[in-house]
Design a protein around this motif. Structure first.
Motif, PDB file in Angstrom:
ATOM      1  N   ALA A 135       0.830  -1.204   0.000  1.00  0.00           N
ATOM      2  CA  ALA A 135       0.000   0.000   0.000  1.00  0.00           C
ATOM      3  C   ALA A 135       0.866   1.256   0.000  1.00  0.00           C
ATOM      4  O   ALA A 135       0.636   2.205  -0.766  1.00  0.00           O
ATOM      5  N   MET A 136       1.891   1.274   0.851  1.00  0.00           N
ATOM      6  CA  MET A 136       2.753   2.454   0.935  1.00  0.00           C
ATOM      7  C   MET A 136       3.642   2.594  -0.297  1.00  0.00           C
ATOM      8  O   MET A 136       3.875   3.706  -0.784  1.00  0.00           O
ATOM      9  N   ALA A 137       4.125   1.455  -0.824  1.00  0.00           N
ATOM     10  CA  ALA A 137       4.968   1.519  -2.022  1.00  0.00           C
ATOM     11  C   ALA A 137       4.171   2.029  -3.220  1.00  0.00           C
ATOM     12  O   ALA A 137       4.670   2.836  -4.011  1.00  0.00           O
ATOM     13  N   LEU A 138       2.929   1.585  -3.373  1.00  0.00           N
ATOM     14  CA  LEU A 138       2.098   2.067  -4.470  1.00  0.00           C
ATOM     15  C   LEU A 138       1.710   3.532  -4.257  1.00  0.00           C
ATOM     16  O   LEU A 138       1.570   4.287  -5.229  1.00  0.00           O
ATOM     17  N   GLY A 139       1.525   3.939  -2.998  1.00  0.00           N
ATOM     18  CA  GLY A 139       1.272   5.356  -2.729  1.00  0.00           C
ATOM     19  C   GLY A 139       2.416   6.221  -3.218  1.00  0.00           C
ATOM     20  O   GLY A 139       2.205   7.268  -3.837  1.00  0.00           O
ATOM     21  N   ILE A 174      -1.465   3.433   7.572  1.00  0.00           N
ATOM     22  CA  ILE A 174      -1.535   3.518   6.109  1.00  0.00           C
ATOM     23  C   ILE A 174      -2.204   4.810   5.689  1.00  0.00           C
ATOM     24  O   ILE A 174      -1.771   5.480   4.743  1.00  0.00           O
ATOM     25  N   ARG A 175      -3.274   5.190   6.386  1.00  0.00           N
ATOM     26  CA  ARG A 175      -3.960   6.439   6.051  1.00  0.00           C
ATOM     27  C   ARG A 175      -3.000   7.629   6.144  1.00  0.00           C
ATOM     28  O   ARG A 175      -2.963   8.487   5.258  1.00  0.00           O
ATOM     29  N   LYS A 176      -2.226   7.671   7.207  1.00  0.00           N
ATOM     30  CA  LYS A 176      -1.304   8.789   7.400  1.00  0.00           C
ATOM     31  C   LYS A 176      -0.302   8.872   6.258  1.00  0.00           C
ATOM     32  O   LYS A 176       0.003   9.957   5.752  1.00  0.00           O
ATOM     33  N   LYS A 177       0.216   7.715   5.837  1.00  0.00           N
ATOM     34  CA  LYS A 177       1.194   7.699   4.746  1.00  0.00           C
ATOM     35  C   LYS A 177       0.563   8.124   3.429  1.00  0.00           C
ATOM     36  O   LYS A 177       1.127   8.924   2.676  1.00  0.00           O
ATOM     37  N   LEU A 178      -0.609   7.580   3.122  1.00  0.00           N
ATOM     38  CA  LEU A 178      -1.247   7.886   1.843  1.00  0.00           C
ATOM     39  C   LEU A 178      -1.688   9.344   1.764  1.00  0.00           C
ATOM     40  O   LEU A 178      -1.682   9.937   0.680  1.00  0.00           O
ATOM     41  N   GLU A 179      -2.082   9.925   2.881  1.00  0.00           N
ATOM     42  CA  GLU A 179      -2.462  11.340   2.877  1.00  0.00           C
ATOM     43  C   GLU A 179      -1.281  12.220   2.468  1.00  0.00           C
ATOM     44  O   GLU A 179      -1.459  13.261   1.836  1.00  0.00           O
ATOM     45  N   ARG A 180      -0.060  11.782   2.820  1.00  0.00           N
ATOM     46  CA  ARG A 180       1.120  12.551   2.425  1.00  0.00           C
ATOM     47  C   ARG A 180       1.390  12.451   0.929  1.00  0.00           C
ATOM     48  O   ARG A 180       2.034  13.312   0.351  1.00  0.00           O
ATOM     49  N   ASN A 181       0.904  11.381   0.308  1.00  0.00           N
ATOM     50  CA  ASN A 181       1.127  11.200  -1.124  1.00  0.00           C
ATOM     51  C   ASN A 181       0.156  12.003  -1.978  1.00  0.00           C
ATOM     52  O   ASN A 181       0.458  12.301  -3.141  1.00  0.00           O
ATOM     53  N   LEU A 182      -1.017  12.344  -1.426  1.00  0.00           N
ATOM     54  CA  LEU A 182      -2.101  12.872  -2.247  1.00  0.00           C
ATOM     55  C   LEU A 182      -1.768  14.225  -2.874  1.00  0.00           C
ATOM     56  O   LEU A 182      -1.876  14.404  -4.095  1.00  0.00           O
ATOM     57  N   LYS A 183      -1.363  15.193  -2.066  1.00  0.00           N
ATOM     58  CA  LYS A 183      -1.149  16.537  -2.595  1.00  0.00           C
ATOM     59  C   LYS A 183      -0.014  16.588  -3.620  1.00  0.00           C
ATOM     60  O   LYS A 183      -0.172  17.181  -4.699  1.00  0.00           O
ATOM     61  N   PRO A 184       1.155  15.962  -3.336  1.00  0.00           N
ATOM     62  CA  PRO A 184       2.197  15.939  -4.373  1.00  0.00           C
ATOM     63  C   PRO A 184       1.751  15.223  -5.644  1.00  0.00           C
ATOM     64  O   PRO A 184       2.153  15.593  -6.744  1.00  0.00           O
TER      65      PRO A 184
END
Length: 686
Positions: free
Chosen positions: A296-300, A327-337
């Motif tokens: 999940a984090m690698a795909l994010g 996982i939510r915390k990590k994926l939220e960091r990926n969204l804006k970039p």
């Protein structure tokens, strides 16, 4: 090679390999590699790396070699290695120095000469650590020949064959089919696995692999295989166990394959990622675990790096469904970039329009995507732009913005037509390109005209555009945004959300279009650090070469970091007491701190505010058309920075123990406000 070139290379080599100098200052004349050829650099490549290494008592030679290697790197000068020159360069590698050895292979011209195998065996050493950089070891094992490839294969089998879906072994099996460029890209990247936006400055191997047919076929095979497997986990065909759907070591393989498909924007990838990413994040049933946290984090990270409309939609779907807090915390960091990165791919960015229900939230997402394209000067074809406006939300946003055609015509939509800054109708071309207008695209008079038009018609823009802050390179040698004490915790938290990378040598780095920008930071700055650090401004070398709009947007992003985290000005006089006070201030919550500063200024300028000569806003103190930032003291007029000359400061403001800020900064703001009040009395329209 010219005799003169060979002679100066020989002279440098003799200098690097000569006797230890008697004194560190006896270093010889400076060396400039700017006009050296790759062949010439190859003659001294091995000598440079021997001298730059530790383990000898010659700091002067080490410093010279390090300086020349940095010089070659900064000018993108690479050596050409062949025959005995290649052997000499490879001989400079130490045991397990795989990165340097792969670099030598990348510079090899022709076939490896006799003697390469023995050197490769020495560098490889025993198989104990071969799994740490298995692509580099595989390539060196092929160079070594003999039993080395079989030893490597046995070691990897022992590590990975026990997994039900050993993707790492499947990837190794395809290596013999790949082009040499692909092998070198894999072996030469420190980020061949979880390559992400933190890997700025490093080439993504997936970008090279995207042109290799053998790897593209492999990527499709394993991604579709993984999607079927994760779907089987969810429908009960495969028993569920938390974090057991894929081996942790295989997640980078799938992420790399996803980046390859995203670079190519292959049609088959679209249904795969919409299944794989959301299902990897959420367990069947109501459990808060996940089939594979690592995947999940690698795909994010993969979506953040090179998004497609479908992968960004999959990321949003995953965030809506995920129950695992980490996982939510990590994926939220990926969204804006990821949203910013997709804006830089205008040819595909609007393929699926804008996801989500109609309304203001969707319009805000659209505005952010458009704004993210400023630094890269993203443009759409005029017919593509017209087609997008069939979407009601997009049309609402488009009508509130100023646009610019390829030939420089700035316009806004009005009714069924278009108008210029004076409100006069204009004709749009039938073909061409169109992009967002930026204040730097027009003169000061044009900016003022657009501001007046919007004020007159009471139009509210979905992003700050006609009043957008603009920044121009300084005329002197000063570094913008230098001289502030920053809260480390606030700085790093905001920097990560905004897509900055922490580089322990350079400070904070981020990509703006084709340019990498660094904000230099001095102090103990690392994740989890407390206290204050010092902003030393933008790296001077990055100021002039940038396009004006990209430079302005980079400065605007830096200004956000500094404005949010600044707590004091740097002062020449330092003391233990001040250091303790800064540490205390750096760990205060920024909201109450800014609120107290506004309270103090409201008391100081109560009379002027009541008379309407001054206004106190959330982040600025305004006098007429001028605005003073309450955190940095930066002064702007209609968004453009202006310099206000202050008289020499007298006595400091009285030390008040409960003031949650540095008195020097408050004094600067107050003194600037006084100058602007006086100026406003003399020139009421300013």
């Amino acid at each position: 090679m010219m005799p003169s070139e060979s002679a100066r290379a020989a002279a440098l080599r003799a200098r690097l390999e000569g006797a230890v100098v008697d004194h560190a200052r006896f270093t010889g004349p400076p060396v400039d590699l700017s006009d050296w050829t790759p062949q010439e650099l190859g003659l001294v490549w091995g000598a440079l790396h021997r001298a730059s290494g530790f383990g000898h008592d010659d700091p002067a030679h080490r410093e010279l070699a390090a300086t020349l290697l940095a010089q070659a790197s900064s000018t993108n000068l690479a050596p050409l290695l062949a025959g005995e020159v290649f052997l000499d360069a490879l001989d400079a590698a130490r045991v397990h120095d795989w990165d340097y050895a792969i670099g030598c292979l990348a510079c090899l011209h022709g076939t490896p000469p006799e003697g390469s195998a023995q050197l490769a065996l020495r560098i490889l050493d025993e198989p104990t650590h071969w799994g740490e950089q298995h692509f580099a070891v595989w390539l060196l094992a092929q160079l070594a020949g003999g039993d080395a490839p079989a030893q490597f294969a046995q070691m990897m089998d022992e590590r990975h064959a026990r997994y039900p879906m050993p993707l790492t072994l499947q990837e190794l099996a395809v290596l013999p089919q790949l082009a040499q460029a692909s092998l070198l890209a894999l072996a030469g990247s420190r980020y061949s696995g979880h390559w992400n936006r933190d890997s700025i400055g490093e080439a993504d191997p997936a970008e090279v692999l995207a042109d290799d047919a053998a790897y593209v076929d492999f990527a499709r095979t394993i991604l579709e295989q993984a999607a079927r497997h994760i779907a089987a986990v969810h429908d009960g065909s495969v028993p569920y166990a938390a974090d057991a759907a894929f081996a942790t070591a295989d997640s980078p393989v799938l992420a790399r394959a996803a980046r390859v498909a995203a670079y190519r924007d292959d049609a088959w990838f679209r249904p795969v990622i919409t299944v794989l990413l959301p299902l990897a994040c959420v367990a069947p049933g109501a459990a808060k675990s996940a089939p594979s946290q690592s995947l999940a984090m690698a795909l994010g990270h993969a979506v953040e790096t090179i998004p497609t409309p479908e992968s960004l939609l999959a990321l949003r779907t995953a965030l809506a469904q995920v129950r695992h807090a980490g996982i939510r915390k990590k994926l939220e960091r990926n969204l804006k970039p990821a949203e910013r990165a997709l804006a830089e791919r205008p040819d595909i960015a609007w393929r699926v329009g804008m996801p989500g229900p109609m309304g203001k939230r969707r319009q805000a997402m659209l505005a952010r995507r458009l704004e993210a394209g400023y630094a890269s000067d993203v443009r759409l074809r005029l017919d593509q732009w017209r087609a997008l406006r069939d979407d009601a939300d997009i049309d609402v946003v488009a009508r509130a913005l100023v646009w610019r055609t390829g030939d420089g015509l700035a316009f806004m939509l009005d009714g069924k037509g278009a108008i210029d800054a004076q409100g006069q109708p204009v004709e749009l071309p039938e073909q061409g390109e169109i992009g967002l207008w930026h204040p730097l695209h027009g003169s000061g008079e044009q900016r003022a005209a657009w501001q007046a038009l919007l004020t007159q018609r009471r139009w509210r823009q979905p992003l700050r555009q006609v009043y957008r802050e603009i920044y121009e390179p300084p005329g002197d040698a000063s570094a913008p945004f230098a001289g502030y004490q920053l809260s480390v915790r606030t700085l790093l938290g905001l920097a990560r959300r905004e897509g900055w990378r922490l580089d322990y040598d350079e400070g904070l780095s981020r990509q703006f279009g084709a340019w990498r920008v660094s904000l230099r930071i001095e102090g103990r700055v690392y994740p989890g650090a407390e206290g204050a650090c010092t902003s030393n401004g933008l790296a001077p070398a990055q100021i002039m070469p940038m396009a004006p709009v990209a430079y302005s947007e980079a400065c605007r992003a830096v200004d956000l970091l500094v404005s949010a985290s600044a707590l004091a000005l740097v002062e020449e006089e330092q003391s233990v007491q001040r250091a303790e006070r800064l540490f205390y201030l750096a760990n205060l919550a920024p909201g109450p701190m800014a609120g107290m500063r506004r309270t103090v200024l409201e008391q100081v300028f109560a009379e002027q505010i009541e008379e309407g000569r001054m206004a106190l806003e959330a982040r600025h103190l305004t006098v007429g058309r001028h605005a003073i930032h309450l955190t940095t003291g930066r002064v702007t007029k209609d968004g453009a920075e202006v310099v206000i000359e202050l008289v020499a400061m007298g006595n400091k403001l009285g030390a008040v123990p409960w003031l949650p800020h540095d008195e020097a900064l408050l004094e600067k703001i107050a003194a600037t406000a006084g100058v602007l009040l006086a100026l406003h009395r003399v020139q009421p329209g300013c």
